[in-house]
Design a protein around this motif. Sequence first.
Motif, PDB file in Angstrom:
ATOM      1  N   LYS A  32       0.824  -1.206   0.000  1.00 21.29           N
ATOM      2  CA  LYS A  32       0.000   0.000   0.000  1.00 21.29           C
ATOM      3  C   LYS A  32       0.860   1.258   0.000  1.00 21.29           C
ATOM      4  CE  LYS A  32      -3.719  -2.151   2.636  1.00 21.29           C
ATOM      5  NZ  LYS A  32      -4.546  -2.032   3.843  1.00 21.29           N
ATOM      6  N   VAL A  33       2.079   1.162  -0.475  1.00 23.35           N
ATOM      7  CA  VAL A  33       3.006   2.296  -0.426  1.00 23.35           C
ATOM      8  C   VAL A  33       2.486   3.472  -1.235  1.00 23.35           C
ATOM      9  CG1 VAL A  33       5.318   3.079  -1.030  1.00 23.35           C
ATOM     10  CG2 VAL A  33       5.014   0.857   0.023  1.00 23.35           C
ATOM     11  N   LEU A  34       2.105   3.241  -2.475  1.00 22.91           N
ATOM     12  CA  LEU A  34       1.635   4.338  -3.326  1.00 22.91           C
ATOM     13  C   LEU A  34       0.302   4.875  -2.838  1.00 22.91           C
ATOM     14  CD1 LEU A  34       2.632   2.964  -6.838  1.00 22.91           C
ATOM     15  CD2 LEU A  34       3.898   4.518  -5.353  1.00 22.91           C
ATOM     16  N   THR A  35      -0.541   4.017  -2.297  1.00 26.62           N
ATOM     17  CA  THR A  35      -1.814   4.453  -1.729  1.00 26.62           C
ATOM     18  C   THR A  35      -1.560   5.413  -0.573  1.00 26.62           C
ATOM     19  OG1 THR A  35      -2.868   2.388  -2.373  1.00 26.62           O
ATOM     20  CG2 THR A  35      -3.947   3.644  -0.644  1.00 26.62           C
ATOM     21  N   GLY A  36      -0.623   5.076   0.290  1.00 33.88           N
ATOM     22  CA  GLY A  36      -0.282   5.950   1.415  1.00 33.88           C
ATOM     23  C   GLY A  36       0.303   7.270   0.963  1.00 33.88           C
ATOM     24  N   LEU A  37       1.196   7.229  -0.001  1.00 30.89           N
ATOM     25  CA  LEU A  37       1.793   8.459  -0.520  1.00 30.89           C
ATOM     26  C   LEU A  37       0.739   9.356  -1.172  1.00 30.89           C
ATOM     27  CD1 LEU A  37       5.051   7.050  -2.138  1.00 30.89           C
ATOM     28  CD2 LEU A  37       4.910   8.518  -0.124  1.00 30.89           C
ATOM     29  N   THR A  38      -0.175   8.737  -1.890  1.00 31.15           N
ATOM     30  CA  THR A  38      -1.244   9.512  -2.529  1.00 31.15           C
ATOM     31  C   THR A  38      -2.122  10.159  -1.482  1.00 31.15           C
ATOM     32  OG1 THR A  38      -1.245   8.032  -4.432  1.00 31.15           O
ATOM     33  CG2 THR A  38      -3.193   9.388  -4.124  1.00 31.15           C
ATOM     34  N   GLY A  39      -2.507   9.407  -0.469  1.00 32.78           N
ATOM     35  CA  GLY A  39      -3.358   9.944   0.597  1.00 32.78           C
ATOM     36  C   GLY A  39      -2.714  11.085   1.358  1.00 32.78           C
ATOM     37  N   ARG A  40      -1.404  11.020   1.556  1.00 32.09           N
ATOM     38  CA  ARG A  40      -0.706  12.102   2.266  1.00 32.09           C
ATOM     39  C   ARG A  40      -0.464  13.315   1.377  1.00 32.09           C
ATOM     40  NH1 ARG A  40       1.761   7.587   4.353  1.00 32.09           N
ATOM     41  NH2 ARG A  40       3.568   7.711   3.000  1.00 32.09           N
ATOM     42  N   THR A  41      -0.364  13.095   0.071  1.00 30.62           N
ATOM     43  CA  THR A  41      -0.067  14.191  -0.858  1.00 30.62           C
ATOM     44  C   THR A  41      -1.318  14.930  -1.296  1.00 30.62           C
ATOM     45  OG1 THR A  41       1.847  12.947  -1.665  1.00 30.62           O
ATOM     46  CG2 THR A  41       1.076  14.751  -3.043  1.00 30.62           C
ATOM     47  N   LEU A  42      -2.364  14.192  -1.612  1.00 29.74           N
ATOM     48  CA  LEU A  42      -3.610  14.787  -2.115  1.00 29.74           C
ATOM     49  C   LEU A  42      -4.754  14.390  -1.186  1.00 29.74           C
ATOM     50  CD1 LEU A  42      -3.185  13.935  -5.899  1.00 29.74           C
ATOM     51  CD2 LEU A  42      -2.692  16.114  -4.780  1.00 29.74           C
ATOM     52  N   LYS A  43      -5.094  15.269  -0.270  1.00 34.46           N
ATOM     53  CA  LYS A  43      -6.097  14.962   0.751  1.00 34.46           C
ATOM     54  C   LYS A  43      -7.488  14.737   0.173  1.00 34.46           C
ATOM     55  CE  LYS A  43      -3.176  15.478   4.115  1.00 34.46           C
ATOM     56  NZ  LYS A  43      -2.531  14.325   4.646  1.00 34.46           N
ATOM     57  N   ASP A  44      -7.791  15.347  -0.973  1.00 34.70           N
ATOM     58  CA  ASP A  44      -9.133  15.227  -1.541  1.00 34.70           C
ATOM     59  C   ASP A  44      -9.241  14.151  -2.622  1.00 34.70           C
ATOM     60  OD1 ASP A  44      -7.530  16.733  -3.236  1.00 34.70           O
ATOM     61  OD2 ASP A  44      -9.168  17.979  -3.940  1.00 34.70           O
ATOM     62  N   VAL A  45      -8.227  13.302  -2.746  1.00 29.72           N
ATOM     63  CA  VAL A  45      -8.262  12.182  -3.693  1.00 29.72           C
ATOM     64  C   VAL A  45      -8.391  10.895  -2.894  1.00 29.72           C
ATOM     65  CG1 VAL A  45      -6.922  10.871  -5.377  1.00 29.72           C
ATOM     66  CG2 VAL A  45      -6.949  13.360  -5.485  1.00 29.72           C
ATOM     67  N   GLN A  46      -9.367  10.075  -3.255  1.00 27.99           N
ATOM     68  CA  GLN A  46      -9.558   8.797  -2.592  1.00 27.99           C
ATOM     69  C   GLN A  46      -8.529   7.807  -3.135  1.00 27.99           C
ATOM     70  OE1 GLN A  46     -13.458   7.162  -3.141  1.00 27.99           O
ATOM     71  NE2 GLN A  46     -13.193   5.644  -1.544  1.00 27.99           N
ATOM     72  N   ALA A  47      -7.764   7.202  -2.247  1.00 29.90           N
ATOM     73  CA  ALA A  47      -6.723   6.248  -2.639  1.00 29.90           C
ATOM     74  C   ALA A  47      -7.069   4.876  -2.073  1.00 29.90           C
ATOM     75  CB  ALA A  47      -5.365   6.719  -2.125  1.00 29.90           C
ATOM     76  N   LEU A  48      -7.246   3.911  -2.970  1.00 29.11           N
ATOM     77  CA  LEU A  48      -7.616   2.558  -2.569  1.00 29.11           C
ATOM     78  C   LEU A  48      -6.506   1.580  -2.931  1.00 29.11           C
ATOM     79  CD1 LEU A  48     -11.226   2.570  -4.052  1.00 29.11           C
ATOM     80  CD2 LEU A  48     -10.567   3.108  -1.705  1.00 29.11           C
ATOM     81  N   ALA A  49      -6.364   0.542  -2.124  1.00 30.74           N
ATOM     82  CA  ALA A  49      -5.396  -0.523  -2.406  1.00 30.74           C
ATOM     83  C   ALA A  49      -6.155  -1.825  -2.605  1.00 30.74           C
ATOM     84  CB  ALA A  49      -4.405  -0.661  -1.258  1.00 30.74           C
ATOM     85  N   VAL A  50      -5.791  -2.563  -3.628  1.00 27.79           N
ATOM     86  CA  VAL A  50      -6.398  -3.863  -3.905  1.00 27.79           C
ATOM     87  C   VAL A  50      -5.306  -4.926  -3.797  1.00 27.79           C
ATOM     88  CG1 VAL A  50      -7.487  -5.295  -5.674  1.00 27.79           C
ATOM     89  CG2 VAL A  50      -8.185  -2.910  -5.403  1.00 27.79           C
ATOM     90  N   ASN A  51      -5.484  -5.839  -2.825  1.00 30.80           N
ATOM     91  CA  ASN A  51      -4.493  -6.900  -2.653  1.00 30.80           C
ATOM     92  C   ASN A  51      -5.119  -8.268  -2.406  1.00 30.80           C
ATOM     93  OD1 ASN A  51      -5.303  -6.584  -0.008  1.00 30.80           O
ATOM     94  ND2 ASN A  51      -3.543  -5.344   0.536  1.00 30.80           N
ATOM     95  N   ASP A  52      -6.451  -8.330  -2.440  1.00 27.56           N
ATOM     96  CA  ASP A  52      -7.149  -9.606  -2.314  1.00 27.56           C
ATOM     97  C   ASP A  52      -8.573  -9.434  -2.841  1.00 27.56           C
ATOM     98  OD1 ASP A  52      -8.562  -8.247  -0.301  1.00 27.56           O
ATOM     99  OD2 ASP A  52      -7.474  -9.237   1.314  1.00 27.56           O
TER     100      ASP A  52
END
Length: 64
Positions: A32-52
Amino acid sequence: EEQVTSAVRWSETLSRLHAAGVTMTIEFGSGKVLTGLTGRTLKDVQALAVNDLASLQAALDEVI
């Protein structure tokens, strides 16, 4: 080789996507590295991780 040794311009990429109107990102893979970076960088963008299957269904529920 340049792809391995050059700097990643992730913040710039996110800024361009945001300027283009992107409001959601979905990361596919085991982390979820990129999801976390996206969430911290762009507060108004929903960032989801799919791993299962469960997180895939949750992401589909958000998109559809």
